[in-house]
Design an enzyme around this catalytic site. Structure first.
Site, PDB file in Angstrom:
ATOM      1  N   ARG A  81       0.859  -1.183   0.000  1.00 34.66           N
ATOM      2  CA  ARG A  81       0.000   0.000   0.000  1.00 34.66           C
ATOM      3  C   ARG A  81       0.894   1.232   0.000  1.00 34.66           C
ATOM      4  NH1 ARG A  81      -4.769  -1.531  -1.972  1.00 34.66           N
ATOM      5  NH2 ARG A  81      -5.864  -3.063  -0.660  1.00 34.66           N
ATOM      6  N   ALA A  93     -10.486  -7.975  -0.447  1.00 35.86           N
ATOM      7  CA  ALA A  93     -11.417  -6.845  -0.514  1.00 35.86           C
ATOM      8  C   ALA A  93     -11.328  -6.191  -1.878  1.00 35.86           C
ATOM      9  CB  ALA A  93     -11.111  -5.831   0.582  1.00 35.86           C
ATOM     10  N   GLU A 110     -14.183 -11.016  -5.332  1.00 40.28           N
ATOM     11  CA  GLU A 110     -12.899 -10.631  -4.758  1.00 40.28           C
ATOM     12  C   GLU A 110     -12.210 -11.819  -4.081  1.00 40.28           C
ATOM     13  OE1 GLU A 110     -11.319  -7.950  -5.269  1.00 40.28           O
ATOM     14  OE2 GLU A 110     -12.925  -6.787  -6.209  1.00 40.28           O
ATOM     15  N   GLU A 114      -8.561 -12.774  -5.394  1.00 38.33           N
ATOM     16  CA  GLU A 114      -7.415 -12.484  -4.538  1.00 38.33           C
ATOM     17  C   GLU A 114      -6.912 -13.698  -3.767  1.00 38.33           C
ATOM     18  OE1 GLU A 114      -7.893  -9.087  -2.058  1.00 38.33           O
ATOM     19  OE2 GLU A 114      -8.126  -7.716  -3.759  1.00 38.33           O
ATOM     20  N   GLU A 159      -2.399  -8.658 -11.012  1.00 37.40           N
ATOM     21  CA  GLU A 159      -1.538  -7.642 -11.596  1.00 37.40           C
ATOM     22  C   GLU A 159      -1.241  -6.540 -10.586  1.00 37.40           C
ATOM     23  OE1 GLU A 159      -3.875  -6.332 -14.878  1.00 37.40           O
ATOM     24  OE2 GLU A 159      -3.387  -8.059 -16.141  1.00 37.40           O
TER      25      GLU A 159
END
Length: 220
Positions: A81, A93, A110, A114, A159
């Site tokens: 992040r 999420a 999601e 993920e 990605e």
């Protein structure tokens, strides 16, 4: 009879709820139009307190998934992040960026993309507004159980920050300890872990149906 506490009034269970009460906006402009969200500047009439300028991020909303397996382990992903310059442990999420898509369907998507997981059982764990003083984002967190793996040939190609993203399993009790010790600081993950810990102690009696009304996003 319960007396009111010092400096305030006692509120009973039935009255403890956020109140939707929009103040009049006398002027509004988009200061910055972003790829995902915008920065908005409003002039807000606060009555006797006067008119004041408030800037905030306009957000499409999001969903998150606390996936819990039969051994009470939680599925976590670790994603870079940039705003906090950290590799953050999170629950799967994503944004509500598909028009007309129900929130629980977005959550299932999601989880698939993920974590390469499916779930046969979906419940609403909690609804949160992560930073109401600075953005209008609303997040619905689902509890996903009865988990299965997405077949190899049907897995999503990750990605950008999701490329090579680690996926790990951690015991719910261990996760709660890490949150309380300050080692895990992602707000949604912390709220979800603590809510799941409490709900487990209540035999999951406070869970809501997967399609329960979402006051902040009634069309999802």
């Amino acid at each position: 009879m319960t007396e009111d506490p010092v400096g305030g009034e006692f509120v009973g269970d039935e009255a403890l709820a956020d109140a939707f009460d929009p103040a009049p906006v006398t002027d509004s402009e988009v200061v910055m139009s972003g790829r995902v969200w915008d920065v908005v500047r409003d002039s807000v009439d606060l009555g006797e307190a006067g008119v004041h300028t408030r800037e905030y991020v306009r957000h499409p909303g999001a969903v998150a998934v606390l996936a819990l397996d039969e051994d009470e382990r939680v599925c976590l992903v670790q994603q870079y992040r940039h705003p906090i310059r950290s590799r953050d442990w999170e629950v799967p999420a994503g944004l509500l960026d598909v028009p007309g898509e129900p929130a629980w369907v977005a959550a299932a998507r999601e989880l698939h993309e993920e974590a390469d997981l499916t779930a046969a059982r979906w419940d609403v764990l909690l609804d949160v507004r992560p930073s109401p003083g600075g953005l209008d984002e609303a997040i619905r967190v689902f509890l996903a159980r009865d988990l299965g793996e997405v077949p190899e040939g049907e897995r999503h190609t990750r990605e950008a920050e999701e490329h090579g993203m680690p996926v790990r399993w951690v015991a719910l009790d261990t996760l709660v300890d890490a949150v309380l010790a300050g080692r895990i600081r992602n707000g949604v993950l912390a709220a979800a872990a603590l809510a799941a810990y409490v709900e487990r102690g209540r035999d999951w009696s406070g869970l809501r149906p997967h399609d329960a009304t979402w006051l902040d996003r009634p069309h999802h």
